[in-house]
Write a protein that holds these residues in place. Sequence first.
Motif, PDB file in Angstrom:
ATOM      1  N   ASP A  25       0.826  -1.220   0.000  1.00 31.05           N
ATOM      2  CA  ASP A  25       0.000   0.000   0.000  1.00 31.05           C
ATOM      3  C   ASP A  25       0.853   1.261   0.000  1.00 31.05           C
ATOM      4  OD1 ASP A  25      -2.498  -1.097  -0.207  1.00 31.05           O
ATOM      5  OD2 ASP A  25      -2.898  -1.119   1.954  1.00 31.05           O
ATOM      6  N   ILE A  26       1.936   1.254   0.768  1.00 33.15           N
ATOM      7  CA  ILE A  26       2.801   2.442   0.814  1.00 33.15           C
ATOM      8  C   ILE A  26       3.435   2.683  -0.551  1.00 33.15           C
ATOM      9  CG2 ILE A  26       4.942   3.358   1.793  1.00 33.15           C
ATOM     10  CD1 ILE A  26       4.114   1.976   4.441  1.00 33.15           C
ATOM     11  N   PHE A  27       3.941   1.624  -1.203  1.00 31.57           N
ATOM     12  CA  PHE A  27       4.513   1.777  -2.544  1.00 31.57           C
ATOM     13  C   PHE A  27       3.457   2.262  -3.521  1.00 31.57           C
ATOM     14  CE2 PHE A  27       8.220  -0.456  -1.082  1.00 31.57           C
ATOM     15  CZ  PHE A  27       9.214  -0.151  -1.995  1.00 31.57           C
ATOM     16  N   ARG A  28       2.236   1.727  -3.408  1.00 34.06           N
ATOM     17  CA  ARG A  28       1.161   2.108  -4.333  1.00 34.06           C
ATOM     18  C   ARG A  28       0.796   3.577  -4.152  1.00 34.06           C
ATOM     19  NH1 ARG A  28      -4.797   0.475  -3.930  1.00 34.06           N
ATOM     20  NH2 ARG A  28      -4.130   0.110  -1.807  1.00 34.06           N
ATOM     21  N   VAL A  29       0.643   4.027  -2.901  1.00 37.44           N
ATOM     22  CA  VAL A  29       0.286   5.423  -2.641  1.00 37.44           C
ATOM     23  C   VAL A  29       1.420   6.350  -3.089  1.00 37.44           C
ATOM     24  CG1 VAL A  29      -0.161   7.097  -0.810  1.00 37.44           C
ATOM     25  CG2 VAL A  29      -1.313   4.890  -0.775  1.00 37.44           C
ATOM     26  N   ARG A  35       3.558  10.425  -9.158  1.00 38.12           N
ATOM     27  CA  ARG A  35       3.278  10.360 -10.600  1.00 38.12           C
ATOM     28  C   ARG A  35       4.513   9.897 -11.379  1.00 38.12           C
ATOM     29  NH1 ARG A  35       0.683  15.234  -9.056  1.00 38.12           N
ATOM     30  NH2 ARG A  35      -1.571  15.052  -9.124  1.00 38.12           N
ATOM     31  N   LEU A  36       4.958   8.726 -10.998  1.00 38.98           N
ATOM     32  CA  LEU A  36       6.149   8.167 -11.642  1.00 38.98           C
ATOM     33  C   LEU A  36       5.844   7.801 -13.090  1.00 38.98           C
ATOM     34  CD1 LEU A  36       7.327   5.793  -8.779  1.00 38.98           C
ATOM     35  CD2 LEU A  36       8.235   8.023  -9.361  1.00 38.98           C
ATOM     36  N   PRO A  37       6.817   7.947 -13.983  1.00 38.52           N
ATOM     37  CA  PRO A  37       6.621   7.530 -15.367  1.00 38.52           C
ATOM     38  C   PRO A  37       6.388   6.014 -15.457  1.00 38.52           C
ATOM     39  CG  PRO A  37       8.694   8.742 -15.103  1.00 38.52           C
ATOM     40  CD  PRO A  37       8.105   8.566 -13.751  1.00 38.52           C
ATOM     41  N   ARG A  38       5.736   5.610 -16.530  1.00 39.63           N
ATOM     42  CA  ARG A  38       5.382   4.197 -16.668  1.00 39.63           C
ATOM     43  C   ARG A  38       6.609   3.290 -16.721  1.00 39.63           C
ATOM     44  NH1 ARG A  38       0.332   3.134 -17.172  1.00 39.63           N
ATOM     45  NH2 ARG A  38       0.455   1.120 -18.207  1.00 39.63           N
ATOM     46  N   SER A  46      10.251  -4.283  -8.713  1.00 39.69           N
ATOM     47  CA  SER A  46      11.426  -5.096  -8.367  1.00 39.69           C
ATOM     48  C   SER A  46      11.953  -4.729  -6.983  1.00 39.69           C
ATOM     49  CB  SER A  46      12.527  -4.913  -9.407  1.00 39.69           C
ATOM     50  OG  SER A  46      12.086  -5.329 -10.675  1.00 39.69           O
ATOM     51  N   ILE A  47      12.004  -3.436  -6.697  1.00 39.04           N
ATOM     52  CA  ILE A  47      12.461  -2.988  -5.376  1.00 39.04           C
ATOM     53  C   ILE A  47      11.525  -3.518  -4.292  1.00 39.04           C
ATOM     54  CG2 ILE A  47      12.768  -0.957  -3.895  1.00 39.04           C
ATOM     55  CD1 ILE A  47      13.730   0.533  -6.426  1.00 39.04           C
ATOM     56  N   TYR A  48      10.207  -3.446  -4.562  1.00 36.63           N
ATOM     57  CA  TYR A  48       9.235  -3.952  -3.589  1.00 36.63           C
ATOM     58  C   TYR A  48       9.467  -5.431  -3.306  1.00 36.63           C
ATOM     59  CZ  TYR A  48       4.911  -5.922  -1.841  1.00 36.63           C
ATOM     60  OH  TYR A  48       4.004  -6.629  -1.117  1.00 36.63           O
ATOM     61  N   TRP A  49       9.616  -6.231  -4.358  1.00 33.56           N
ATOM     62  CA  TRP A  49       9.761  -7.678  -4.159  1.00 33.56           C
ATOM     63  C   TRP A  49      11.093  -8.032  -3.516  1.00 33.56           C
ATOM     64  CZ3 TRP A  49       5.896 -10.558  -3.489  1.00 33.56           C
ATOM     65  CH2 TRP A  49       4.705 -10.315  -4.146  1.00 33.56           C
ATOM     66  N   ILE A  50      12.133  -7.280  -3.818  1.00 34.43           N
ATOM     67  CA  ILE A  50      13.431  -7.532  -3.166  1.00 34.43           C
ATOM     68  C   ILE A  50      13.333  -7.242  -1.671  1.00 34.43           C
ATOM     69  CG2 ILE A  50      15.796  -6.666  -2.979  1.00 34.43           C
ATOM     70  CD1 ILE A  50      15.738  -6.325  -6.064  1.00 34.43           C
ATOM     71  N   VAL A  51      12.725  -6.097  -1.319  1.00 33.85           N
ATOM     72  CA  VAL A  51      12.586  -5.738   0.090  1.00 33.85           C
ATOM     73  C   VAL A  51      11.693  -6.745   0.815  1.00 33.85           C
ATOM     74  CG1 VAL A  51      11.679  -3.979   1.671  1.00 33.85           C
ATOM     75  CG2 VAL A  51      13.054  -3.290  -0.282  1.00 33.85           C
ATOM     76  N   ALA A  52      10.585  -7.148   0.165  1.00 36.84           N
ATOM     77  CA  ALA A  52       9.671  -8.119   0.783  1.00 36.84           C
ATOM     78  C   ALA A  52      10.362  -9.462   0.990  1.00 36.84           C
ATOM     79  CB  ALA A  52       8.423  -8.279  -0.088  1.00 36.84           C
ATOM     80  N   THR A  53      11.135  -9.898   0.017  1.00 38.14           N
ATOM     81  CA  THR A  53      11.842 -11.175   0.137  1.00 38.14           C
ATOM     82  C   THR A  53      12.862 -11.135   1.272  1.00 38.14           C
ATOM     83  OG1 THR A  53      11.573 -11.528  -2.237  1.00 38.14           O
ATOM     84  CG2 THR A  53      13.244 -12.841  -1.127  1.00 38.14           C
ATOM     85  N   ILE A  54      13.612 -10.035   1.355  1.00 39.20           N
ATOM     86  CA  ILE A  54      14.595  -9.901   2.429  1.00 39.20           C
ATOM     87  C   ILE A  54      13.901  -9.899   3.790  1.00 39.20           C
ATOM     88  CG2 ILE A  54      16.275  -8.315   3.465  1.00 39.20           C
ATOM     89  CD1 ILE A  54      17.078  -7.548   0.582  1.00 39.20           C
TER      90      ILE A  54
END
Length: 191
Positions: A25-29, A35-38, A46-54
């Motif tokens: 949710d924090i990454f999504r908000v 307003r990041l580019p596509r 990728s950053i989200y999944w790396i942090v979540a995996t760690i």
Amino acid sequence: MTLHVQFHTIFMMFLSGVCIGAMFDIFRVLSGKLRLPRWTIPIVDSIYWIVATILVFKMLVYSNEGQVRIFIFLGMGIGICFYFAFLSPIIIRLTLIIIRIIVVIYGFLTKTVEIIIIKPIIGLYRLTVIILGFLLAVAIFLYKIVLQLLYPVWRLFLWMTKPVHKYLVIPAWLKKLVGRIIALYRRLFSK
């Protein structure tokens, strides 16, 4: 593995699921507000999944020395479901409030820097330009007056030394200087 370790592991994986949901949710908000580019979406994912995996790996190592069991996924699934059922709106609101607070603090700091540093520098610059412009105008005015006062004296000097000019050898640089002074005078006062 004892029953206590298994319950401790399930609880830690439950917390991991809650943390994964909160990070999502924090990454999504943040990505919506910034307003990041596509093209950055895969990088953010990728950053989200790396942090979540760690995070999950660290929790797993802490709770049961890294042993993977089926109840680990069950605990994470329950944590994610619990988060999205009860905590997601709270975290989203909290994230938006924190973003607003940061924006207000940033606006306050930029306005303060503008008022305390930038505006005085601009004012000092403008005052310096005005003073220098005034002094230049006064200097030009005085220069014109001095030239007008000296011109008759110069003409009288030339008239008096005209007979001697034939016998004097005047250096070329002095002739150039006199020619430039006369040209400057004509340019300034012939208008």
